[in-house]
Scaffold this motif. Structure first.
Motif: not given
Length: 270
Positions: A208-209, A213-216, A225-226, A241-243
């Protein structure tokens, strides 16, 4: 020796290569079949705040109706014949087979419904005190209805429909609530944990994370903010996950991802 030290301190991937690739492939499937233009122009990363879910209500039914209407709006399905009913009013659904003139989601979507037959959706009253579960459950319902109407299988086929339904709910913008409710901690005081209020998650917390991260990343959302709206134990994993997603997107040959990244840059998002 130096290369060994470097490899030792490299960040371990949150998911396997196959799991990561399925998420990327399934996002492309969602974009191609469920109004990618709506995702580009209107989809938001919805947060569980008063800004996104304003208003006060005085009853369980009114609360469910208010949240339902907001979820439908953010999903771009306000023109679909969807009706929320109390659990005791829910009857077996015979989905009307609709036709679409152009887009199927958004303010200007045109649907041709052959008969006046609404699609009934209900809610779990136990979730009224756990609104993020309620929002995520409605998002899953929207995703399931979209898949059923379009009749297209995700990567991996029918066996992966439950997981693809969760990913599509992320694609609709509800990833924060989906991530926060993927796992429910059973510890603490007994009265704080209500298993009957929990939604049924098909993707585990880490998947899920990664979807969030992909959509973000593709929407150019404010990462701080997320992260602030995630449960405390999820925030460091979300940043990781974002990285990893940003590194993956930096080397992607997929035209859809390249176009979305260009759109984000054009909007002033680095």
């Amino acid at each position: 020796m130096l290369s060994f030290i470097t490899d030792t301190f490299k960040s371990k991937p949150l998911l396997s290569e196959n799991e990561n690739q399925w998420i990327m492939d399934t996002f492309v499937w969602a974009f191609e079949h469920f109004d990618g233009h709506f995702f580009i122009d209107q989809t938001q990363v919805v947060l569980p705040t008063n800004q996104y879910f304003p208003g006060q209500v005085s009853s369980i039914d009114a609360m469910a109706q208010q949240v339902f209407e907001q979820v439908v709006k953010y999903a771009g399905m306000q023109h679909w014949p969807l009706r929320l009913v109390a659990p005791n009013q829910l009857a077996p659904n015979v989905f009307p087979k609709m036709q679409f003139v152009g887009a199927s989601r958004g303010e200007f979507a045109q649907l041709v419904v052959p008969v006046n037959q609404p699609i009934l959706i209900s809610f779990n009253p136990q979730q009224i005190n756990q609104p993020q579960d309620l929002i995520a459950s409605f998002a899953q319902a929207m995703a399931m209805i979209l898949i059923k109407q379009k009749g297209v299988l995700p990567p991996g086929g029918e066996a992966f429909l439950p997981q693809a339904t969760d990913l599509l709910a992320h694609f609709l913008g509800f990833g924060v609530m989906l991530s926060n409710t993927a796992y429910q901690f059973k510890g603490g005081c007994g009265s704080c944990y209500n298993p009957y209020a929990n939604r049924q998650a098909s993707l585990p917390e880490t998947e899920n994370l990664m979807c969030l991260a992909l959509v973000s990343a593709l929407k150019g959302s404010d990462k701080r903010k997320v992260a602030a709206q995630l449960k405390p134990h999820l925030r460091s994993q979300y940043k990781k996950a974002m990285k990893q997603i940003e590194e993956r997107l930096a080397h992607t040959p997929e035209p859809i991802f390249l176009a979305l990244l260009d759109k984000a840059r054009a909007n002033g998002v680095s």
